[in-house]
Write a protein that holds these residues in place. Structure first.
Motif, PDB file in Angstrom:
ATOM      1  N   PRO A  11     -11.626  16.376  17.513  1.00  0.00           N
ATOM      2  CA  PRO A  11     -11.535  17.727  16.943  1.00  0.00           C
ATOM      3  C   PRO A  11     -12.889  18.298  16.520  1.00  0.00           C
ATOM      4  CG  PRO A  11     -10.515  16.105  15.484  1.00  0.00           C
ATOM      5  CD  PRO A  11     -10.864  15.395  16.744  1.00  0.00           C
ATOM      6  N   ARG A  12     -13.796  17.463  16.080  1.00  0.00           N
ATOM      7  CA  ARG A  12     -15.125  17.953  15.680  1.00  0.00           C
ATOM      8  C   ARG A  12     -15.897  18.484  16.882  1.00  0.00           C
ATOM      9  NH1 ARG A  12     -18.563  16.657  11.083  1.00  0.00           N
ATOM     10  NH2 ARG A  12     -20.734  16.797  11.707  1.00  0.00           N
ATOM     11  N   LEU A  13     -15.834  17.787  17.999  1.00  0.00           N
ATOM     12  CA  LEU A  13     -16.479  18.240  19.229  1.00  0.00           C
ATOM     13  C   LEU A  13     -15.849  19.546  19.705  1.00  0.00           C
ATOM     14  CD1 LEU A  13     -18.462  17.783  21.555  1.00  0.00           C
ATOM     15  CD2 LEU A  13     -16.692  16.393  22.668  1.00  0.00           C
ATOM     16  N   TRP A  47     -17.491  31.418   9.686  1.00  0.00           N
ATOM     17  CA  TRP A  47     -16.867  30.269  10.341  1.00  0.00           C
ATOM     18  C   TRP A  47     -17.853  29.104  10.419  1.00  0.00           C
ATOM     19  CZ3 TRP A  47     -15.495  30.213  16.224  1.00  0.00           C
ATOM     20  CH2 TRP A  47     -14.699  29.104  16.515  1.00  0.00           C
ATOM     21  N   ALA A  48     -19.089  29.387  10.806  1.00  0.00           N
ATOM     22  CA  ALA A  48     -20.086  28.320  10.925  1.00  0.00           C
ATOM     23  C   ALA A  48     -20.428  27.743   9.552  1.00  0.00           C
ATOM     24  CB  ALA A  48     -21.352  28.853  11.596  1.00  0.00           C
ATOM     25  N   ARG A  49     -20.430  28.584   8.525  1.00  0.00           N
ATOM     26  CA  ARG A  49     -20.730  28.128   7.162  1.00  0.00           C
ATOM     27  C   ARG A  49     -19.689  27.119   6.686  1.00  0.00           C
ATOM     28  NH1 ARG A  49     -21.580  33.095   4.030  1.00  0.00           N
ATOM     29  NH2 ARG A  49     -23.658  32.977   4.902  1.00  0.00           N
ATOM     30  N   ARG A  50     -18.428  27.337   7.080  1.00  0.00           N
ATOM     31  CA  ARG A  50     -17.342  26.450   6.648  1.00  0.00           C
ATOM     32  C   ARG A  50     -17.083  25.291   7.607  1.00  0.00           C
ATOM     33  NH1 ARG A  50     -15.287  31.537   6.484  1.00  0.00           N
ATOM     34  NH2 ARG A  50     -13.936  31.110   8.259  1.00  0.00           N
ATOM     35  N   SER A  51     -17.815  25.207   8.693  1.00  0.00           N
ATOM     36  CA  SER A  51     -17.491  24.244   9.750  1.00  0.00           C
ATOM     37  C   SER A  51     -17.755  22.786   9.371  1.00  0.00           C
ATOM     38  CB  SER A  51     -18.286  24.568  11.017  1.00  0.00           C
ATOM     39  OG  SER A  51     -19.650  24.267  10.833  1.00  0.00           O
ATOM     40  N   ARG A  52     -18.640  22.531   8.421  1.00  0.00           N
ATOM     41  CA  ARG A  52     -19.039  21.187   8.027  1.00  0.00           C
ATOM     42  C   ARG A  52     -19.696  20.408   9.166  1.00  0.00           C
ATOM     43  NH1 ARG A  52     -13.753  19.022   5.237  1.00  0.00           N
ATOM     44  NH2 ARG A  52     -12.981  19.937   7.140  1.00  0.00           N
ATOM     45  N   ILE A  53     -20.233  21.128  10.141  1.00  0.00           N
ATOM     46  CA  ILE A  53     -21.050  20.526  11.193  1.00  0.00           C
ATOM     47  C   ILE A  53     -22.489  20.920  10.863  1.00  0.00           C
ATOM     48  CG2 ILE A  53     -21.547  20.442  13.661  1.00  0.00           C
ATOM     49  CD1 ILE A  53     -18.623  21.223  14.163  1.00  0.00           C
ATOM     50  N   ASP A  54     -23.304  19.940  10.525  1.00  0.00           N
ATOM     51  CA  ASP A  54     -24.641  20.204   9.989  1.00  0.00           C
ATOM     52  C   ASP A  54     -25.473  21.126  10.875  1.00  0.00           C
ATOM     53  OD1 ASP A  54     -24.022  18.591   7.872  1.00  0.00           O
ATOM     54  OD2 ASP A  54     -24.968  16.804   8.738  1.00  0.00           O
ATOM     55  N   VAL A  55     -25.417  20.913  12.178  1.00  0.00           N
ATOM     56  CA  VAL A  55     -26.232  21.707  13.090  1.00  0.00           C
ATOM     57  C   VAL A  55     -25.834  23.183  13.025  1.00  0.00           C
ATOM     58  CG1 VAL A  55     -26.833  22.035  15.505  1.00  0.00           C
ATOM     59  CG2 VAL A  55     -26.585  19.744  14.612  1.00  0.00           C
ATOM     60  N   PHE A  56     -24.548  23.465  12.987  1.00  0.00           N
ATOM     61  CA  PHE A  56     -24.097  24.854  12.937  1.00  0.00           C
ATOM     62  C   PHE A  56     -24.311  25.472  11.563  1.00  0.00           C
ATOM     63  CE2 PHE A  56     -21.946  23.593  16.821  1.00  0.00           C
ATOM     64  CZ  PHE A  56     -22.227  24.688  17.619  1.00  0.00           C
ATOM     65  N   VAL A  57     -24.244  24.679  10.511  1.00  0.00           N
ATOM     66  CA  VAL A  57     -24.554  25.207   9.174  1.00  0.00           C
ATOM     67  C   VAL A  57     -26.022  25.622   9.118  1.00  0.00           C
ATOM     68  CG1 VAL A  57     -24.702  24.631   6.724  1.00  0.00           C
ATOM     69  CG2 VAL A  57     -22.705  23.914   8.048  1.00  0.00           C
ATOM     70  N   ASP A  58     -26.918  24.788   9.673  1.00  0.00           N
ATOM     71  CA  ASP A  58     -28.341  25.143   9.721  1.00  0.00           C
ATOM     72  C   ASP A  58     -28.570  26.375  10.596  1.00  0.00           C
ATOM     73  OD1 ASP A  58     -28.937  23.020   8.093  1.00  0.00           O
ATOM     74  OD2 ASP A  58     -29.542  21.691   9.745  1.00  0.00           O
ATOM     75  N   LEU A  59     -27.902  26.434  11.739  1.00  0.00           N
ATOM     76  CA  LEU A  59     -28.030  27.598  12.620  1.00  0.00           C
ATOM     77  C   LEU A  59     -27.543  28.856  11.922  1.00  0.00           C
ATOM     78  CD1 LEU A  59     -28.692  28.867  15.342  1.00  0.00           C
ATOM     79  CD2 LEU A  59     -26.393  28.214  16.102  1.00  0.00           C
ATOM     80  N   GLN A  60     -26.464  28.749  11.200  1.00  0.00           N
ATOM     81  CA  GLN A  60     -25.925  29.886  10.450  1.00  0.00           C
ATOM     82  C   GLN A  60     -26.930  30.389   9.436  1.00  0.00           C
ATOM     83  OE1 GLN A  60     -24.818  31.028   6.696  1.00  0.00           O
ATOM     84  NE2 GLN A  60     -24.750  28.847   6.981  1.00  0.00           N
ATOM     85  N   ARG A  61     -27.626  29.460   8.775  1.00  0.00           N
ATOM     86  CA  ARG A  61     -28.647  29.863   7.801  1.00  0.00           C
ATOM     87  C   ARG A  61     -29.783  30.623   8.481  1.00  0.00           C
ATOM     88  NH1 ARG A  61     -28.369  24.182   5.213  1.00  0.00           N
ATOM     89  NH2 ARG A  61     -26.733  24.489   3.682  1.00  0.00           N
ATOM     90  N   ARG A  62     -30.176  30.145   9.665  1.00  0.00           N
ATOM     91  CA  ARG A  62     -31.238  30.837  10.409  1.00  0.00           C
ATOM     92  C   ARG A  62     -30.783  32.216  10.860  1.00  0.00           C
ATOM     93  NH1 ARG A  62     -32.244  25.626  13.494  1.00  0.00           N
ATOM     94  NH2 ARG A  62     -33.703  24.551  12.166  1.00  0.00           N
ATOM     95  N   VAL A  63     -29.539  32.306  11.292  1.00  0.00           N
ATOM     96  CA  VAL A  63     -29.005  33.602  11.724  1.00  0.00           C
ATOM     97  C   VAL A  63     -28.984  34.565  10.544  1.00  0.00           C
ATOM     98  CG1 VAL A  63     -26.916  34.772  12.523  1.00  0.00           C
ATOM     99  CG2 VAL A  63     -27.690  32.717  13.681  1.00  0.00           C
TER     100      VAL A  63
END
Length: 124
Positions: A11-13, A47-63
């Protein structure tokens, strides 16, 4: 069928794939409806902020950090793709010109390759 299997077993993938597709949708919508693209970007950020996937949380911060520039790109349809293309071609020409004796030959080769001038050659 493979995507359903991945959703069931990893599910994480599957969530990471869906986040990637959600961001892709933002830039697809930008071509037709900039307001819908801005709304989709805001939904994706949450959605990315709540995803708990580190890479997407970091990407969300950059966005979020570059949100104004991204919105300007969506609104005006501008990109630096052509500039990056020319820069890559100049780097390639520079590598080809390492054996030249002067910088003038490098400049002439760049102007011939990228300047848009097509002189008539005597044999053609």
């Amino acid at each position: 069928a493979k995507l359903a299997w991945i959703a069931k077993t990893h599910p994480r993938l599957h969530r990471a794939w869906a986040l990637k597709e959600g961001l892709r949708l933002v830039f697809t919508l930008a071509k037709t409806s900039p307001t819908a693209a801005v709304e989709a970007l805001d939904r994706w950020i949450g959605w990315a902020r709540r995803s708990r996937i580190d890479v997407f949380v970091d990407l969300q911060r950059r966005v979020v950090r570059h949100r104004d520039a991204i919105l300007a790109s969506i609104e005006h349809g501008l990109s630096n793709g052509r500039i990056e293309s020319v820069n890559a071609k100049i780097r390639l020409i520079t590598r080809m010109a390492f054996g030249f004796h002067s910088a003038d030959a490098l400049i002439a080769l760049a102007m011939l390759s990228l300047g848009g001038h097509r002189p008539q050659l005597p044999t053609r």
